[in-house]
Design a protein around this motif. Structure first.
Motif, mmCIF file in Angstrom:
data_model
loop_
_atom_site.group_PDB
_atom_site.id
_atom_site.type_symbol
_atom_site.label_atom_id
_atom_site.label_comp_id
_atom_site.label_asym_id
_atom_site.label_seq_id
_atom_site.Cartn_x
_atom_site.Cartn_y
_atom_site.Cartn_z
ATOM 1 N N LEU A 47 -11.980 30.638 50.241
ATOM 2 C CA LEU A 47 -11.983 31.099 48.860
ATOM 3 C C LEU A 47 -13.253 30.587 48.190
ATOM 4 N N ASN A 48 -13.886 31.444 47.404
ATOM 5 C CA ASN A 48 -15.114 31.085 46.700
ATOM 6 C C ASN A 48 -14.889 31.219 45.203
ATOM 7 N N PHE A 49 -14.998 30.112 44.492
ATOM 8 C CA PHE A 49 -14.849 30.090 43.041
ATOM 9 C C PHE A 49 -16.228 29.958 42.408
ATOM 10 N N ILE A 50 -16.465 30.713 41.348
ATOM 11 C CA ILE A 50 -17.696 30.529 40.584
ATOM 12 C C ILE A 50 -17.342 30.310 39.118
ATOM 13 N N ALA A 51 -17.889 29.243 38.562
ATOM 14 C CA ALA A 51 -17.777 28.984 37.123
ATOM 15 C C ALA A 51 -19.101 29.383 36.498
ATOM 16 N N ILE A 52 -19.044 30.249 35.488
ATOM 17 C CA ILE A 52 -20.272 30.842 34.969
ATOM 18 C C ILE A 52 -20.141 31.091 33.462
ATOM 19 N N GLY A 53 -21.231 30.886 32.742
ATOM 20 C CA GLY A 53 -21.257 31.174 31.310
ATOM 21 C C GLY A 53 -21.492 32.652 31.037
ATOM 22 N N ILE A 82 -13.832 34.434 39.834
ATOM 23 C CA ILE A 82 -14.850 34.167 38.807
ATOM 24 C C ILE A 82 -14.193 33.610 37.554
ATOM 25 N N LEU A 83 -14.589 32.394 37.166
ATOM 26 C CA LEU A 83 -14.186 31.828 35.884
ATOM 27 C C LEU A 83 -15.328 32.069 34.906
ATOM 28 N N LEU A 84 -15.109 32.982 33.965
ATOM 29 C CA LEU A 84 -16.133 33.347 32.995
ATOM 30 C C LEU A 84 -15.850 32.651 31.668
ATOM 31 N N LEU A 85 -16.769 31.794 31.249
ATOM 32 C CA LEU A 85 -16.643 31.070 29.984
ATOM 33 C C LEU A 85 -17.382 31.854 28.917
ATOM 34 N N LEU A 141 -10.544 38.067 41.722
ATOM 35 C CA LEU A 141 -10.001 37.732 40.410
ATOM 36 C C LEU A 141 -11.126 37.356 39.447
ATOM 37 N N LEU A 142 -10.920 37.702 38.175
ATOM 38 C CA LEU A 142 -11.822 37.236 37.126
ATOM 39 C C LEU A 142 -10.982 36.722 35.971
ATOM 40 N N LEU A 143 -11.172 35.436 35.623
ATOM 41 C CA LEU A 143 -10.496 34.831 34.481
ATOM 42 C C LEU A 143 -11.524 34.598 33.383
ATOM 43 N N GLU A 144 -11.345 35.296 32.251
ATOM 44 C CA GLU A 144 -12.258 35.169 31.127
ATOM 45 C C GLU A 144 -11.629 34.257 30.076
#
Length: 555
Positions: A430-436, A458-461, A530-533
């Motif tokens: 699994l590849n998670f990315i935290a990104i602004g 993708i964790l989109l802040l 998945l994308l969590l905004e």
């Protein structure tokens, strides 16, 4: 007496320190400060030659007789061009020739002033190194000038011998000879291919063992290196080991990672105790500005940088030694040669950093990054985008089994998402990315890609602009400038994510963050990415972060 031009004093002092004492001097006016200083120093043997075409070849002859580098010094303008044939000969015959050219200030090049032409880089690929020295007005100018001269002189015999070019801009007045001695200068040395039978190697070990306070900083390394057990304890106890998450598993033990917050909170009376005498570095980039500032303001007595290519990297302004070697090979070689005492210094750093608490933020971008890190599965890859995200991640402990990736080569916001998508395409984890938000929307075409796999999260802040700009000390973003500097927007990724086949989640408060993060970090969803905004308030987040650091300072 010598010239008052500080760049010339640095150059001449370093020529002497590097053992380059045979110099051919050509006539002229712009190079008079150079000629006067070199010819009046007792340790230089100077040879006058009028014709630069001949002077260059004469210097080659000096270098060939004994194999040591020789220098040739000329005035500005076409005088330098007349050295071109000799430089070409030196390049193809592998002769260590140092070409020193006086120059006019850059402002006057191309302005019909006499004896001017663009001199920096004039020999192009016929020299191993070409440097253009600054005129020195500040301490940083002096450090930069010193580094450039060291780089050039070291290159005369690095991976084969050859010519280098040092261009020296000199402003008028030219004829002030007020210095009665050359300055004490920092000499950078380079060791190549060391082995235990080398005298230089034993000298390094002796120097290392004389220091009580030894620190190793590991920069970015995109790999896992497991030290042999017999080396791990021996190495670990002798150094304070500092690294960031992007260093991955390249330390023989548990490193100090929360040093950034620790330095911020460090009381004045503790600074001397925490400053290393010997600093050793390996790996790539370091994120922490505080660490860089701390070591630049409180430099070690020696800084050794270990790298396979032997490049001069003077990040902390105190570099003394470059060891051209695989860093792990070097560390394992020195492990058994360290003295038997166990220094107190590593424990001082570890104990001090243990008292720095991990933050517990209310709902915010920082809390979202913390929730992601705490929920990560044991084996996965975590991609961190630049600017705020990578700094937030450093506030939390990340399990050593998690691989950390980040584009720190140039630290730009572009391409973080594309790199993560590419990595995940070839990954079985699994590849998670935290990104602004700015990084995400700038690179949103990364998802317009048939190679996006279900293993991407993708964790989109999204705080409607550039969060990091709100933390820059001294920047006032009131008035109209705010929307231009922080790139204010009201964009959501929902439509784009769903169009590209992502399961879209969003959070706007603490309860929603906890609920969605549970889905986001669990491996059950295997059919689609998945994308969590996470929507937050940039002003509130900035105040929260400042309060956290303020509280650290109070403790």
């Amino acid at each position: 007496m010598y010239t008052d031009k500080k760049n010339i004093l640095q150059l001449v002092a370093l020529l002497e320190a590097h053992g380059i004492t045979k110099v051919v001097l050509c006539p002229g006016s712009r190079n008079i400060p150079l000629v006067h200083t070199l010819s009046n120093h007792p340790n230089f043997t100077c040879y006058p030659v009028t014709d630069e075409r001949s002077a260059g070849y004469f210097a080659i002859g000096l270098a060939l007789n004994g194999g040591k580098p020789a220098a040739v010094c000329c005035t500005s303008g076409t005088a330098l061009l007349n050295l071109h044939p000799a430089v070409a000969e030196a390049f193809y015959q592998n002769v260590p020739l140092v070409v020193i050219s006086a120059d006019r200030p850059a402002a006057w090049i191309g302005q019909m002033d006499g004896q001017t032409l663009p001199q920096p880089g004039v020999f192009q690929n016929l020299v191993k190194k070409s440097v253009n020295l600054p005129e020195i007005h500040t301490e940083e100018d002096e450090w930069y000038c010193n580094r450039l001269v060291n780089e050039a002189l070291l290159e005369t015999k690095h991976h084969g011998k050859g010519p280098v070019h040092i261009n020296v801009p000199i402003s008028e007045p030219l004829f002030q000879f007020t210095s009665d001695a050359l300055p004490e200068v920092r000499v950078i040395t380079r060791y190549q291919g060391l082995n235990v039978y080398d005298r230089d190697y034993n000298d390094l070990i002796d120097r290392m063992n004389k220091y009580q306070k030894r620190m190793i900083i590991v920069g970015q390394m995109n790999l896992i290196y497991l030290f042999e057990k017999k080396h791990t304890k021996l190495l670990y106890k002798h150094f304070a080991w500092l690294t960031e998450h992007i260093g991955n598993q390249t330390v023989p033990g548990i490193p100090v990672k929360n040093f950034d917050a620790a330095i911020y909170a460090m009381p004045e009376e503790k600074i001397d105790q925490m400053t290393p005498e010997l600093l050793i570095t390996y790996g790539g980039h370091v994120v922490s500005k505080r660490l860089k500032k701390f070591l630049r303001q409180h430099p070690p007595k020696e800084h050794w940088h270990i790298s396979p290519d032997g490049e001069i990297v003077d990040l902390y302004g105190a570099l003394t030694t470059v060891i051209e070697m695989d860093p792990f090979e070097f560390l394992e070689k020195i492990a058994s040669l360290m003295d038997n005492r166990t220094p107190e210094y590593p424990r001082v750093w570890e104990n001090y950093c243990k008292i720095i608490p991990e933050p517990d933020f209310a709902y915010s971008e920082m809390a979202a990054v913390g929730a992601l890190i705490k929920g990560l599965p044991e084996l996965c890859a975590l991609h961190l985008a630049n600017s705020s995200v990578i700094r937030y991640a450093q506030l939390y402990s990340v399990p050593s089994t998690v691989e950390i990736c980040c584009n720190r080569g140039t630290s730009g916001i572009e391409g973080s998402l594309s790199t993560a998508v590419g990595y995940a395409a070839a990954s079985d984890k699994l590849n998670f990315i935290a990104i602004g938000d700015l990084s995400f929307f700038y690179d949103m075409n990364a998802l317009w890609n048939v190679n996006v796999r279900p293993n991407l999260r993708i964790l989109l802040l999204n705080n409607g602009g550039g969060e990091i700009f709100h933390t820059l000390r001294g920047l006032d973003m009131s008035g109209t400038s705010h929307k231009f500097i922080a790139a204010v927007h009201k964009t959501s990724a929902k439509g784009w994510a769903e169009e590209r086949g992502f399961l879209y989640l969003q959070a706007e408060n603490e309860a929603e963050l906890a609920e969605t993060m549970q889905i986001f970090t669990q491996p059950e969803e295997k059919e689609r990415p998945l994308l969590l905004e996470v929507f937050t308030n940039k002003n509130k987040d900035a105040r929260m972060l400042k309060n956290y650091y303020h509280q650290l300072k109070q403790k």
